[in-house]
Design a protein around this motif. Structure first.
Motif, PDB file in Angstrom:
ATOM      1  N   VAL A   8      18.930   3.929  30.560  1.00 40.27           N
ATOM      2  CA  VAL A   8      18.738   2.457  31.020  1.00 40.27           C
ATOM      3  C   VAL A   8      16.986   3.766  31.646  1.00 40.27           C
ATOM      4  O   VAL A   8      16.941   4.273  32.485  1.00 40.27           O
TER       5      VAL A   8
ATOM      6  N   ARG B  92      21.834   0.022  22.791  1.00 38.19           N
ATOM      7  CA  ARG B  92      20.498  -0.516  22.419  1.00 38.19           C
ATOM      8  C   ARG B  92      19.837  -1.687  22.635  1.00 38.19           C
ATOM      9  O   ARG B  92      19.171  -1.914  22.312  1.00 38.19           O
ATOM     10  N   GLU B  93      20.757  -2.587  22.533  1.00 34.27           N
ATOM     11  CA  GLU B  93      20.906  -3.594  22.270  1.00 34.27           C
ATOM     12  C   GLU B  93      21.149  -4.370  24.175  1.00 34.27           C
ATOM     13  O   GLU B  93      20.866  -6.101  24.041  1.00 34.27           O
ATOM     14  N   ILE B  94      20.757  -3.597  25.237  1.00 35.13           N
ATOM     15  CA  ILE B  94      20.905  -3.788  26.430  1.00 35.13           C
ATOM     16  C   ILE B  94      19.529  -4.728  27.272  1.00 35.13           C
ATOM     17  O   ILE B  94      18.471  -3.492  26.677  1.00 35.13           O
ATOM     18  N   GLU B  95      19.239  -5.558  27.305  1.00 35.63           N
ATOM     19  CA  GLU B  95      18.215  -6.052  28.074  1.00 35.63           C
ATOM     20  C   GLU B  95      18.012  -5.361  29.554  1.00 35.63           C
ATOM     21  O   GLU B  95      16.565  -5.472  30.089  1.00 35.63           O
ATOM     22  N   LYS B  96      18.926  -5.700  30.529  1.00 35.09           N
ATOM     23  CA  LYS B  96      19.013  -5.327  31.776  1.00 35.09           C
ATOM     24  C   LYS B  96      20.322  -5.200  32.333  1.00 35.09           C
ATOM     25  O   LYS B  96      21.564  -5.984  31.563  1.00 35.09           O
TER      26      LYS B  96
ATOM     27  N   ASP C  92      15.039  -1.895  33.744  1.00 34.11           N
ATOM     28  CA  ASP C  92      16.161  -2.792  33.415  1.00 34.11           C
ATOM     29  C   ASP C  92      16.891  -2.908  34.366  1.00 34.11           C
ATOM     30  O   ASP C  92      17.874  -3.613  33.380  1.00 34.11           O
TER      31      ASP C  92
ATOM     32  N   GLN D  97      23.430  -8.162  31.212  1.00 31.55           N
ATOM     33  CA  GLN D  97      22.660  -8.976  29.694  1.00 31.55           C
ATOM     34  C   GLN D  97      21.331  -8.728  28.801  1.00 31.55           C
ATOM     35  O   GLN D  97      21.207  -7.548  28.306  1.00 31.55           O
ATOM     36  N   PHE D  98      22.257  -9.233  27.579  1.00 29.72           N
ATOM     37  CA  PHE D  98      21.765  -8.952  26.599  1.00 29.72           C
ATOM     38  C   PHE D  98      20.521  -9.316  25.840  1.00 29.72           C
ATOM     39  O   PHE D  98      19.657  -9.835  26.364  1.00 29.72           O
ATOM     40  N   ILE D  99      19.925  -8.351  24.183  1.00 29.35           N
ATOM     41  CA  ILE D  99      18.492  -9.024  23.753  1.00 29.35           C
ATOM     42  C   ILE D  99      18.260 -10.618  23.272  1.00 29.35           C
ATOM     43  O   ILE D  99      17.548 -11.217  23.079  1.00 29.35           O
ATOM     44  N   ASP D 100      19.809 -10.886  23.069  1.00 31.04           N
ATOM     45  CA  ASP D 100      19.678 -12.362  22.340  1.00 31.04           C
ATOM     46  C   ASP D 100      20.270 -13.328  23.847  1.00 31.04           C
ATOM     47  O   ASP D 100      20.099 -14.682  23.535  1.00 31.04           O
ATOM     48  N   GLY D 101      20.146 -13.096  25.453  1.00 32.89           N
ATOM     49  CA  GLY D 101      19.633 -13.466  26.611  1.00 32.89           C
ATOM     50  C   GLY D 101      21.836 -14.039  26.794  1.00 32.89           C
ATOM     51  O   GLY D 101      21.224 -14.094  27.771  1.00 32.89           O
TER      52      GLY D 101
END
Length: 383
Positions: free
Chosen positions: A230, A165-169, A234, A250-254
């Motif tokens: 995803v 759930r913390e995957i950004e891309k 994404d 890439q995760f939600i914190d960059g």
């Protein structure tokens, strides 16, 4: 000792999987093998690995195999789809490696899931054509689907210990194939021999053509959606000609985590078979100093429109991906037989997609029907 069935044992993935088993006889045992028609290669595999059961999809070839095997070899031989389903569901088997090429891999994969076998998935078409159905069945039966594709294996490894759930891309890397940086004009009259010359990977004929059109990456985008939960938005594709970074998350914190390695399919195959453990091997180690530089660029989706079509199918949902895959299989086969040109592949895929009436939540029977419709539509269209 993990006991393994291989569906597609004489193809590129299957033979490399047998290399992994050959080098780790204390950890893996071959219980069953299945092929389409390649009985001479299968005969040698039977003699070396002594599986209990084998299947040859082509019934005539199955009967021929019985005649050419040495008398002292004791093995049960099956044929047709029933044979593939038997190989996928043997009680003694722990892992089923699905390495058949094409839509033929879907039904035996579902059979393996039904019997709660761990799936080592190398058959792209299974999730491309029936992603929702397959993943729902796997979840219901508590079955692990372990990706064998180098890109999806890389993502799977990057996500170890992470929260999905913390995957950004998700960033899938692509070599660019043999025609990277070519223009449309330069590609109009390319031959199958030129398209088969992949710069980095040793692969089968079908997947090599898919790599040349970038359809292979399109199919991987669709697979990634189902494997990792995803959306199309994404998932990025990045051309990386060296094929050293196999994919990234890439995760939600960059933060970005990447998996690197030499372009050798035995690595992801071995990881899928040995998971959750890693095992030693003598494969060539990655030497970044020797490589010295890694480069990246965006894919040219105007020149390589198959990738764009795959994204469009994923965004629309329903059975568009089933049509995309079936049409592509027929058109790649026709291109390999010198019956159509390189750019006919995306042109006729688009025609099939335009004609299709999508079903949102298809059953297996509906998926198989649509797959057949797409094939017949394309065959008629190119006459």
């Amino acid at each position: 000792m993990k006991k393994i069935s291989i569906l597609g044992s004489t193809g590129s993935i299957g033979t490399q999987a047998l290399d992994v088993v050959r080098n780790n006889k204390d950890k893996f045992k071959i219980e069953a093998l299945a092929v389409n028609t390649s009985i001479e290669k299968l005969k040698n595999q039977i003699i070396e690995f002594r599986p209990k059961v084998v299947a040859v999809y082509n019934e005539d070839k199955a009967n021929e195999l019985k005649k050419i095997l040495p008398n002292e070899v004791d093995v049960d031989i099956y044929s047709g789809m029933k044979g593939l389903k038997t190989i996928a569901s043997l009680e003694s088997v722990d892992i089923v490696l699905t390495a058949l090429v094409g839509m033929i891999g879907l039904v035996p994969t579902l059979e393996a899931i039904k019997y709660r076998k761990t799936i080592a998935l190398a058959n792209k078409e299974t999730l491309v054509t029936a992603g929702s159905l397959v993943m729902n069945e796997a979840k219901k039966m508590g079955v692990d689907i372990l990706p064998v594709d180098s890109e999806h294996s890389a993502i799977f490894q990057c996500l170890n210990g992470e929260n999905n759930r913390e995957i950004e891309k998700i960033i899938l890397t692509a070599s660019g194939g043999p025609f990277r940086n070519k223009t449309k004009e330069e590609l109009i009259n390319v031959t199958k021999n030129e398209a088969l010359k992949h710069p980095n990977w040793s692969m089968g004929r079908k997947i090599s053509i898919d790599s040349a059109t970038l359809m292979n990456k399109g199919l991987e985008v669709i697979e990634a959606k189902w494997l990792f939960g995803v959306e199309a938005s994404d998932i990025d594709v990045l051309v990386h000609p060296q094929s050293i970074i196999h994919s990234m998350v890439q995760f939600i914190d960059g933060s970005v985590i990447a998996q690197l390695g030499n372009p050798d399919m035995k690595l992801p195959i071995q990881y899928a078979l040995s998971y959750p453990s890693r095992i030693n091997n003598d494969y060539e180690r990655l030497d970044l100093a020797k490589i010295s530089s890694l480069t990246f660029e965006k894919p040219d989706v105007q020149t390589f429109s198959c990738l764009k079509l795959a994204y469009e199918c994923l965004e629309k949902g329903g059975t568009y991906s089933t049509v995309l895959n079936a049409a592509n299989e027929i058109l790649v086969s026709e291109f390999l037989d010198d019956k159509i040109k390189f750019y006919d592949i995306p042109i006729y895929i688009e025609k099939a997609l335009e004609k299709h009436s999508s079903i949102k939540e298809p059953t297996l029977e509906e998926i198989l029907h649509i797959d057949n419709w797409s094939r017949e539509f394309v065959k008629e269209s190119i006459k």
